[in-house]
Design a protein around this motif. Structure first.
Motif, PDB file in Angstrom:
ATOM      1  N   ALA A  55       0.821  -1.214   0.000  1.00 51.72           N
ATOM      2  CA  ALA A  55       0.000   0.000   0.000  1.00 51.72           C
ATOM      3  C   ALA A  55       0.856   1.265   0.000  1.00 51.72           C
ATOM      4  CB  ALA A  55      -0.938  -0.004   1.198  1.00 51.72           C
ATOM      5  N   ASP A  56       2.089   1.156   0.443  1.00 53.21           N
ATOM      6  CA  ASP A  56       2.978   2.323   0.482  1.00 53.21           C
ATOM      7  C   ASP A  56       3.755   2.532  -0.813  1.00 53.21           C
ATOM      8  OD1 ASP A  56       2.189   2.793   3.083  1.00 53.21           O
ATOM      9  OD2 ASP A  56       3.860   1.681   3.961  1.00 53.21           O
ATOM     10  N   TRP A  57       3.640   1.633  -1.754  1.00 45.73           N
ATOM     11  CA  TRP A  57       4.346   1.788  -3.020  1.00 45.73           C
ATOM     12  C   TRP A  57       3.774   2.985  -3.756  1.00 45.73           C
ATOM     13  CZ3 TRP A  57       4.381  -3.855  -5.310  1.00 45.73           C
ATOM     14  CH2 TRP A  57       5.147  -4.674  -4.482  1.00 45.73           C
ATOM     15  N   LYS A  58       4.661   3.868  -4.204  1.00 45.16           N
ATOM     16  CA  LYS A  58       4.209   5.061  -4.912  1.00 45.16           C
ATOM     17  C   LYS A  58       5.341   5.613  -5.765  1.00 45.16           C
ATOM     18  CE  LYS A  58       5.252   7.913  -0.898  1.00 45.16           C
ATOM     19  NZ  LYS A  58       4.714   8.748   0.136  1.00 45.16           N
ATOM     20  N   TYR A  59       4.946   6.421  -6.727  1.00 44.04           N
ATOM     21  CA  TYR A  59       5.894   7.153  -7.549  1.00 44.04           C
ATOM     22  C   TYR A  59       5.682   8.629  -7.247  1.00 44.04           C
ATOM     23  CZ  TYR A  59       8.150   9.273 -11.549  1.00 44.04           C
ATOM     24  OH  TYR A  59       8.947  10.050 -12.334  1.00 44.04           O
ATOM     25  N   ALA A  78       1.968  12.314  -5.705  1.00 42.67           N
ATOM     26  CA  ALA A  78       2.484  10.977  -5.977  1.00 42.67           C
ATOM     27  C   ALA A  78       1.400  10.102  -6.572  1.00 42.67           C
ATOM     28  CB  ALA A  78       3.014  10.355  -4.690  1.00 42.67           C
ATOM     29  N   ARG A  80      -0.015   6.610  -6.275  1.00 44.19           N
ATOM     30  CA  ARG A  80      -0.001   5.535  -5.284  1.00 44.19           C
ATOM     31  C   ARG A  80      -0.473   4.235  -5.933  1.00 44.19           C
ATOM     32  NH1 ARG A  80      -1.358   7.598   0.540  1.00 44.19           N
ATOM     33  NH2 ARG A  80      -0.815   5.425   0.754  1.00 44.19           N
ATOM     34  N   TYR A  81       0.370   3.678  -6.755  1.00 44.31           N
ATOM     35  CA  TYR A  81       0.006   2.464  -7.477  1.00 44.31           C
ATOM     36  C   TYR A  81      -0.083   1.247  -6.564  1.00 44.31           C
ATOM     37  CZ  TYR A  81       5.047   1.565  -7.530  1.00 44.31           C
ATOM     38  OH  TYR A  81       6.352   1.362  -7.170  1.00 44.31           O
ATOM     39  N   LEU A  83      -1.726   1.088  -3.713  1.00 45.06           N
ATOM     40  CA  LEU A  83      -3.125   0.967  -3.300  1.00 45.06           C
ATOM     41  C   LEU A  83      -3.966   0.331  -4.401  1.00 45.06           C
ATOM     42  CD1 LEU A  83      -3.789   4.348  -1.462  1.00 45.06           C
ATOM     43  CD2 LEU A  83      -3.683   2.077  -0.475  1.00 45.06           C
TER      44      LEU A  83
END
Length: 135
Positions: A55-59, A78, A80-81, A83
């Protein structure tokens, strides 16, 4: 017929009540699957990926801006891919379990004996068969 009596007739239909029960059970089932994904599946994925929560993965497009005192002046921008990925996993699991449930339900329905045809249909079949026989 007044509006209240029409509403009573509408609610009394079995299909409306069945739909309401299905929606409530579906919402509860969705919570169960989400808890399963959050509590079991995602920690396993986090172990495989080095401890990061999916869930914390983001660009980060633009990082947060801080002033001299360390207060945030502008929030980060960002994508948030993570999620989205976690929601897709939830959806896939829910769809798969519903598929398994419907497959089992259809198998049970298929094993029920077929209802006997009405007597008039049986009589018409006898007449048809008698007419086909050679004299």
């Amino acid at each position: 017929m007044g509006m209240l009596s029409e509403f009573k007739t509408f609610i009394a239909r079995g299909s409306v009540v069945d739909l309401a029960v299905g929606v409530v059970i579906g919402a509860a089932f969705g919570k169960i699957v989400t808890a399963l994904v959050d509590g079991i599946v995602m920690p396993i994925v986090a172990l495989v990926t080095g401890g990061a929560s999916v869930a914390d993965w983001k660009y980060v497009v633009t990082p947060a801006q801080l002033d001299a005192a360390g207060q945030q002046v502008a929030a980060e921008v960002a994508f948030r891919y993570g999620l989205v990925l976690q929601t897709l996993i939830d959806f896939t699991l829910i769809a798969f379990v519903i598929f398994l449930f419907l497959k089992a339900y259809n198998r049970l329905r298929a094993t029920e004996p077929a209802a006997a045809p009405p007597e008039d249909v049986l009589l018409l079949r006898e007449i048809r068969d008698a007419l086909k026989r050679p004299v």
